[in-house]
Design a protein around this motif. Structure first.
Motif, PDB file in Angstrom:
ATOM      1  N   GLN A 114      29.931  39.630  41.813  1.00 49.98           N
ATOM      2  CA  GLN A 114      30.934  38.701  42.282  1.00 49.98           C
ATOM      3  C   GLN A 114      32.305  39.197  41.746  1.00 49.98           C
ATOM      4  O   GLN A 114      32.339  39.877  40.698  1.00 49.98           O
ATOM      5  N   MET A 116      34.703  37.732  40.458  1.00 55.39           N
ATOM      6  CA  MET A 116      35.086  37.342  38.697  1.00 55.39           C
ATOM      7  C   MET A 116      34.303  38.396  37.960  1.00 55.39           C
ATOM      8  O   MET A 116      35.155  38.717  36.966  1.00 55.39           O
ATOM      9  N   ASP A 117      33.183  38.606  38.179  1.00 56.74           N
ATOM     10  CA  ASP A 117      32.413  39.465  37.138  1.00 56.74           C
ATOM     11  C   ASP A 117      33.225  40.972  37.058  1.00 56.74           C
ATOM     12  O   ASP A 117      33.290  41.643  36.147  1.00 56.74           O
ATOM     13  N   LEU A 119      36.286  41.705  37.984  1.00 57.32           N
ATOM     14  CA  LEU A 119      37.306  41.646  37.254  1.00 57.32           C
ATOM     15  C   LEU A 119      37.292  41.350  35.724  1.00 57.32           C
ATOM     16  O   LEU A 119      38.000  42.173  35.068  1.00 57.32           O
ATOM     17  N   PHE A 120      36.339  40.892  35.251  1.00 58.64           N
ATOM     18  CA  PHE A 120      35.843  40.615  33.716  1.00 58.64           C
ATOM     19  C   PHE A 120      35.437  42.029  33.188  1.00 58.64           C
ATOM     20  O   PHE A 120      35.393  42.230  32.260  1.00 58.64           O
ATOM     21  N   GLN A 121      34.876  43.036  34.194  1.00 57.19           N
ATOM     22  CA  GLN A 121      34.420  44.262  33.763  1.00 57.19           C
ATOM     23  C   GLN A 121      35.502  45.055  33.717  1.00 57.19           C
ATOM     24  O   GLN A 121      35.248  46.458  33.531  1.00 57.19           O
ATOM     25  N   ARG A 123      36.869  46.253  36.645  1.00 58.90           N
ATOM     26  CA  ARG A 123      36.787  47.105  37.757  1.00 58.90           C
ATOM     27  C   ARG A 123      37.706  46.490  39.031  1.00 58.90           C
ATOM     28  O   ARG A 123      37.745  47.255  39.849  1.00 58.90           O
ATOM     29  N   LEU A 124      38.079  45.388  38.802  1.00 56.02           N
ATOM     30  CA  LEU A 124      39.054  44.667  39.709  1.00 56.02           C
ATOM     31  C   LEU A 124      40.438  44.250  39.125  1.00 56.02           C
ATOM     32  O   LEU A 124      40.343  43.565  38.312  1.00 56.02           O
ATOM     33  N   HIS A 125      41.236  44.678  39.962  1.00 58.28           N
ATOM     34  CA  HIS A 125      42.847  44.197  39.527  1.00 58.28           C
ATOM     35  C   HIS A 125      43.355  43.450  40.545  1.00 58.28           C
ATOM     36  O   HIS A 125      43.245  43.561  41.847  1.00 58.28           O
ATOM     37  N   ILE A 126      43.875  42.141  40.164  1.00 62.52           N
ATOM     38  CA  ILE A 126      44.431  41.293  41.107  1.00 62.52           C
ATOM     39  C   ILE A 126      46.006  41.027  40.847  1.00 62.52           C
ATOM     40  O   ILE A 126      46.406  41.017  39.784  1.00 62.52           O
ATOM     41  N   ASP A 127      46.741  41.243  42.088  1.00 59.59           N
ATOM     42  CA  ASP A 127      48.171  40.935  42.112  1.00 59.59           C
ATOM     43  C   ASP A 127      48.511  39.757  43.091  1.00 59.59           C
ATOM     44  O   ASP A 127      47.882  39.891  44.009  1.00 59.59           O
ATOM     45  N   GLY A 128      49.335  38.961  42.562  1.00 58.41           N
ATOM     46  CA  GLY A 128      49.792  38.081  43.839  1.00 58.41           C
ATOM     47  C   GLY A 128      49.162  36.671  43.524  1.00 58.41           C
ATOM     48  O   GLY A 128      48.902  36.205  42.239  1.00 58.41           O
ATOM     49  N   VAL A 130      46.785  33.917  42.972  1.00 60.18           N
ATOM     50  CA  VAL A 130      45.561  33.999  42.366  1.00 60.18           C
ATOM     51  C   VAL A 130      44.544  32.894  43.028  1.00 60.18           C
ATOM     52  O   VAL A 130      43.353  32.941  42.878  1.00 60.18           O
ATOM     53  N   ARG A 131      45.110  32.036  43.567  1.00 60.72           N
ATOM     54  CA  ARG A 131      44.337  30.824  44.181  1.00 60.72           C
ATOM     55  C   ARG A 131      43.753  31.275  45.391  1.00 60.72           C
ATOM     56  O   ARG A 131      42.435  31.203  45.748  1.00 60.72           O
ATOM     57  N   MET A 134      40.900  33.718  44.434  1.00 57.84           N
ATOM     58  CA  MET A 134      39.734  33.089  44.001  1.00 57.84           C
ATOM     59  C   MET A 134      38.831  32.634  45.065  1.00 57.84           C
ATOM     60  O   MET A 134      37.744  32.401  44.758  1.00 57.84           O
TER      61      MET A 134
END
Lengths: 146, 542
Positions: A114, A116-117, A119-121, A123-128, A130-131, A134
């Motif tokens: 998933q 979120m997992d 991201l918390f590891q 391995r995934l970076h998010i810009d912009g 957030v809603r 998700m």
């Protein structure tokens, strides 16, 4: 593994992934066959789109890194009913950008992992937005863990 | 019948169950006595904060807790409205931006979760290890100390003998008084009415999914708490703020269904599948104990038995589980003969200030919310002032940043909202992702089963030291960009731990930093640091 993965058969795809060590998959995804698989996954994403995004079109940019080979970037332009896969830059600035390695992308697209997992590891970076970020897995029917 | 064990735990709430799990991880046997023959179905607490999720991750139940609950990313909002179907007054995003989410992802390997206390308890019971035995319906009504420990007798004449007793009997348990643990009580802040119900509220919540919906209208001024939106499970919590409301809610027949309708803003027929499961009333306030440990040292109190706070902030269950984590390794070290009984005195010394801070903050939140609930429902005023309420709902600094060694005159938490990672003594050792033979682990995982000595590329000298402190295992990890130890793949370890040369950080089994050691004389430095844990400053029971 071949590029002809049927995205409707997520379970068998997940089983194929589970049998392959991460390091091996990382290397394979840098090959021409690996690139073809990644592009196939993108091309088939509209088939998985469940819709329901209200408001005007929103663009989710995916940046899939697979060094030393080239990065693959697609824009998914999402509306209430449709998902268009486009080359980057054709639809203005993205609403959200997701940057991740190729293995993580394949895991996320197959609901093996998933977002979120990942991201918390780290391995995934998010810009912009957030809603929108998700909601993406739900919008592509990938909300349940694999 | 008499049964013997290492630790007898009175109470199978989240604190008692978590303690049994943590002790089992250190090889300590427990018997848990629970007076209720069946688990409670009332949700009670609902927030599992980041630190508690880290502890549940170490127990291997975090994924199940997430599946049983609602991840924060789906409810990372607080909404104020006149009614669910009425005017929205304000909204507060807990994760309002990608930057905020990325910052949280850097703080911990886990996110907080909304998962009701009864579900957490059920999961912990299902996963109880063999060394922990739960006796339901076993009301403990007599606790006496013996030459070598304690004896607890239940109403049905079952007797448990153990070296220590931990009372996790909740606020209303009766054994504390019998061993001289005297209660303290602050002036109550009011009474609360809790209505646990099911209903499909998605017509009014879709698109603005929130952890809490505060409602302000002429009939109801309270909060709708999300328990499980997938199954349509909710709590309506209404405080009695005035003598009139005290009369309305507690001194006459109350139509609970009408209260739900008033909170939603629709008549009952329009609310699909509305069903009330249970109703509970309780006093909102802080309670405590004069001492958390009996004079003879054999009995300790934890969780709600040691402290209760108002629910505003969601710290009750979390503080209890974290009490258990602090206490477990100390009991294991003492029971195993690796440390003197005096180590157990550090439990109250460290945890009481944290509990008192959480009580203070929860009371502050409760008073602030009382003011807000009594105010006019004016959207403009809400928009102007709503961010003042952020520390009530957004408290990563309080959750992860508390210290057991504050500087003189300093509080245990310096910034409630923002967590500032630091590897100074007393603080939780910061999270950083490491690569160990292709596996991604958190730096916090290295102290999961015992002590950990974490050092950077210049700390190879530490590889020669022993592998045990206080009878508990010690993991030595030389963390760098290369070598055989875990790799610092992101550089976060180097920046968060800020180690110079051969310097090392000694992390305790509860994940808090015990000492920073320069590395000039590793054996001597480690011996001194370990001595502060193992030596007896005051002789206790053997």
């Amino acid at each position: 593994m071949t590029a002809e993965v049927n995205q409707d058969e997520l379970a068998s795809f997940r089983a194929a992934l589970a049998a392959l060590p991460r390091a091996e998959l990382t290397t394979w995804l840098t090959t021409a066959d690996g690139e073809a698989l990644l592009r196939t996954v993108f091309e088939q994403m509209p088939e998985r789109y469940t819709g329901g995004l209200l408001g005007g079109p929103q663009t989710a940019r995916w940046v899939v890194e697979r060094p030393p080979a080239g990065t693959i970037v697609y824009d998914l332009v999402l509306t209430e009913d449709d998902c268009d896969v486009r080359d980057t830059g054709l639809w203005g600035a993205p609403t959200v950008t997701l940057t991740l390695d190729a293995v993580s992308f394949v895991e996320m697209a197959s609901a093996t992992a998933q977002g979120m997992d990942l991201l918390f590891q780290g391995r995934l970076h998010i810009d912009g937005d957030v809603r929108l970020a998700m909601r993406l897995e739900t919008l592509f029917g990938l909300g349940e863990p694999g | 019948m008499t049964t013997t064990t290492d630790v007898v735990i009175v109470g199978a709430g989240p604190t008692g169950l978590a303690l049994a799990h943590f002790l089992a991880g250190h090889g300590v046997r427990t018997i848990i006595l629970e007076r209720r023959p069946t688990p409670s179905g009332h949700p009670r607490a609902t927030v599992i904060n980041t630190r508690t999720m880290e502890l549940l991750r170490h127990l291997g139940v975090d994924a199940e807790v997430r599946r049983a609950g609602v991840p924060l990313e789906n409810t990372a909002r607080i909404t104020w409205c006149t009614q669910l179907a009425g005017t929205e007054l304000a909204g507060l995003d807990i994760i309002g931006s990608a930057a905020a989410l990325m910052e949280r992802a850097g703080n911990s390997p886990v996110l907080p979760v909304i998962c009701s206390q009864n579900r957490v308890e059920a999961l912990l019971v299902d996963r109880l290890p063999e060394s922990a035995r739960l006796i339901r319906g076993g009301t403990a009504d007599e606790l006496t100390t013996t030459e070598h420990g304690v004896r607890v007798r239940t109403q049905d004449q079952e007797t448990v003998e153990a070296r220590y007793a931990v009372l996790a009997e909740g606020l209303h348990g009766s054994l504390r008084e019998t061993v001289g643990l005297k209660r303290t009580e602050a002036t109550p802040l009011g009474r609360l009415l809790d209505i646990h119900f099911s209903a499909d509220l998605t017509p009014w919540t879709a698109g603005r999914e929130s952890a809490l919906y505060w409602v302000l209208n002429d009939t109801v001024r309270g909060v709708l708490i999300t328990v499980d939106p997938k199954r349509g499970e909710w709590l309506l919590e209404i405080p009695a703020l005035t003598p009139d409301e005290e009369h309305t809610y507690f001194e006459q027949e109350v139509d609970h269904r009408k209260l739900i309708e008033a909170a939603v803003g629709e008549a009952g027929d329009a609310i699909k599948d509305l069903q009330i499961h249970s109703v509970r009333t309780w006093v909102m306030g802080s309670t405590g104990l004069e001492s958390w440990r009996s004079a003879d040292g054999r009995v300790l109190a934890a969780g709600d038995a040691a402290h209760t706070f108002p629910p505003t902030g969601g710290f009750g269950m979390n503080t209890g589980i974290q009490d258990a984590h602090n206490l477990a390794w100390k009991l294991a070290a003492v029971l195993g003969g690796g440390a003197s009984d005096a180590l157990l005195d550090s439990y109250e010394r460290e945890r009481r200030p944290v509990a008192e801070f959480n009580a203070w903050h929860s009371e502050h939140n409760a008073r602030q919310k009382r003011g807000l609930l009594q105010s006019e429902a004016d959207p403009a005023e809400f928009a102007r002032t709503i961010d003042q309420h952020r520390p009530h709902f957004d408290f990563e600094g309080q959750t992860l940043g508390f210290t057991y060694e504050p500087a003189p005159g300093e509080p245990v938490v310096r910034d409630i909202v923002t967590y500032h990672p630091t590897a100074q003594p007393g603080h939780r050792a910061p999270h950083a992702w490491l690569d160990r033979d292709g596996e991604r682990i958190s730096a916090t995982d290295l102290a999961r089963d015992g002590f950990a000595l974490l050092t950077g590329p210049g700390g190879a000298v530490w590889e020669q030291v022993g592998r045990e402190i206080a009878g508990l295992p010690l993991t030595v990890a030389v963390i760098g960009a290369g070598g055989s130890g875990p790799r610092d793949v992101t550089g976060v370890f180097a920046s968060a731990y800020d180690l110079r040369g051969a310097e090392a950080v000694l992390v305790r089994p509860d994940g808090h930093v015990h000492a920073r050691l320069p590395g000039a004389d590793p054996h001597q430095e480690l011996r001194q640091a370990a001595g502060r844990i193992t030596r007896s400053e005051a002789e206790g029971p053997s």
